[in-house]
Write an enzyme that holds these catalytic residues in place. Structure first.
Site, PDB file in Angstrom:
ATOM      1  N   GLY A  36       5.493  56.946 -10.881  1.00 35.76           N
ATOM      2  CA  GLY A  36       4.657  56.296  -9.593  1.00 35.76           C
ATOM      3  C   GLY A  36       4.401  54.959  -9.599  1.00 35.76           C
ATOM      4  O   GLY A  36       4.637  54.288  -8.330  1.00 35.76           O
ATOM      5  N   HIS A  37       4.264  54.365 -10.584  1.00 32.60           N
ATOM      6  CA  HIS A  37       4.536  52.729 -10.646  1.00 32.60           C
ATOM      7  C   HIS A  37       5.974  52.360 -10.084  1.00 32.60           C
ATOM      8  O   HIS A  37       5.920  51.436  -9.389  1.00 32.60           O
ATOM      9  CB  HIS A  37       4.342  52.389 -12.019  1.00 32.60           C
ATOM     10  N   MET A 184       1.050  61.681 -10.757  1.00 31.90           N
ATOM     11  CA  MET A 184       1.143  60.997 -11.854  1.00 31.90           C
ATOM     12  C   MET A 184       0.050  59.986 -12.277  1.00 31.90           C
ATOM     13  O   MET A 184      -0.463  59.416 -11.457  1.00 31.90           O
ATOM     14  CB  MET A 184       2.763  60.315 -11.847  1.00 31.90           C
ATOM     15  N   SER A 185       0.082  59.822 -13.607  1.00 32.50           N
ATOM     16  CA  SER A 185      -0.921  58.929 -14.205  1.00 32.50           C
ATOM     17  C   SER A 185      -0.734  58.573 -15.534  1.00 32.50           C
ATOM     18  O   SER A 185      -0.298  59.667 -16.528  1.00 32.50           O
ATOM     19  CB  SER A 185      -2.388  59.879 -13.965  1.00 32.50           C
TER      20      SER A 185
END
Length: 281
Positions: A36-37, A184-185
């Site tokens: 995600g980043h 996402m995390s």
């Protein structure tokens, strides 16, 4: 790619990039990067000549008993990932660089921070708004990129940038998900296999809610209860909140008549997971 640890260093880097006529993109993160980043960084690379990411685990946005001490940190890993998408510089300051001795100035965004995660985590958005303001002042980006997964955070930062006349365009990038739908995390690493499977109920409930709205349901209470029932069917899930507000002003709604934010936060063991979807009529 270069890594800077002081405000003076990153400002000099930006000064040189500006002298070369470059536009500047900033991706603020707390590190322990995931896909995600990387999507945020990729979008920044498409839009900006020079891309800077910040990696700073911001103590001001953690409350008592939260995972500040245990939050995952691995600068070497993060640097390797950032380099794969062409990031030009990482700003990785220490806490004392951002909050020196005697620090006592904070930024409060009112009203839209008193609900959702703001209600569950008092002071959280005060810390977020403060550190993002400082990053904007330090880097002075033309564009800053944030993920839709943190929907309330994006709205808070956009409100802050508008209200304080900041010369930065805040860009929202759609939520990036695992192949099975889990948002996402960095905190997903806290999940054991059973919790990881139970966590799929979050996205499943959001998709079901969206389908009901497409089919004609407009009663916000019914949509909310549907989501709660799906998540509660998982014994490992502990609901923090499931709420529906108008988007982007985050006002309570009884009937879904325009864009509405359906947002939720659910605890799975050590992990507190958030997710959301914008319901369109």
């Amino acid at each position: 790619m270069r890594i800077f640890h002081t405000i003076a260093e990153i400002r000099e880097f930006v000064r040189q990039a500006r002298a070369d006529g470059h536009s500047i993109g900033l991706v603020p993160t707390m590190g322990y990067l995931h896909e995600g980043h990387l999507e945020l960084m990729s979008q920044a690379k498409k839009q900006c000549d020079t891309v800077i990411i910040s990696i700073f685990v911001n103590p001001a946005q953690f409350g008592p008993g939260e995972d500040l001490a245990s939050y995952p940190r691995d600068l070497d890993r993060d640097a390797g990932m950032a380099e794969t998408v062409g990031v030009d510089a990482i700003f990785n300051p220490g806490v004392e660089e951002i909050y020196p001795s005697g620090y006592c100035t904070y930024v409060d965004v009112e009203r839209i921070t008193d609900r959702l995660c703001g209600a569950s985590r008092p002071g959280h958005f005060r810390g977020v708004a403060t550190v993002v303001t400082k990053l904007f002042n330090i880097v002075k980006p033309d564009y800053a990129f944030f993920g839709q997964k943190d929907a309330q955070q994006v709205l808070v930062i956009k409100r802050m940038a508008t209200d304080l006349n900041m010369e930065v365009e805040v860009v929202t990038v759609p939520t990036v998900r695992e192949r099975d739908g889990l948002a996402m995390s960095s905190r997903n690493i806290y999940l054991d296999p059973a919790q990881r499977q139970a966590a799929l109920s979050l996205n499943r409930s959001l998709k079901r809610a969206a389908a009901e709205v497409r089919a004609g349901e407009r009663d916000a209470a019914k949509i909310r209860q549907l989501v709660i029932d799906i998540i509660k069917a998982e014994p490992l899930a502990e609901i923090d909140y499931v709420e529906i507000y108008s988007h982007p002003d985050l006002e309570p709604v009884e009937a879904i008549k325009g864009p509405a934010l359906l947002a939720l936060a659910v605890k799975m063991g050590r992990a507190r997971l958030i997710d959301n979807i914008i319901l369109h009529v």
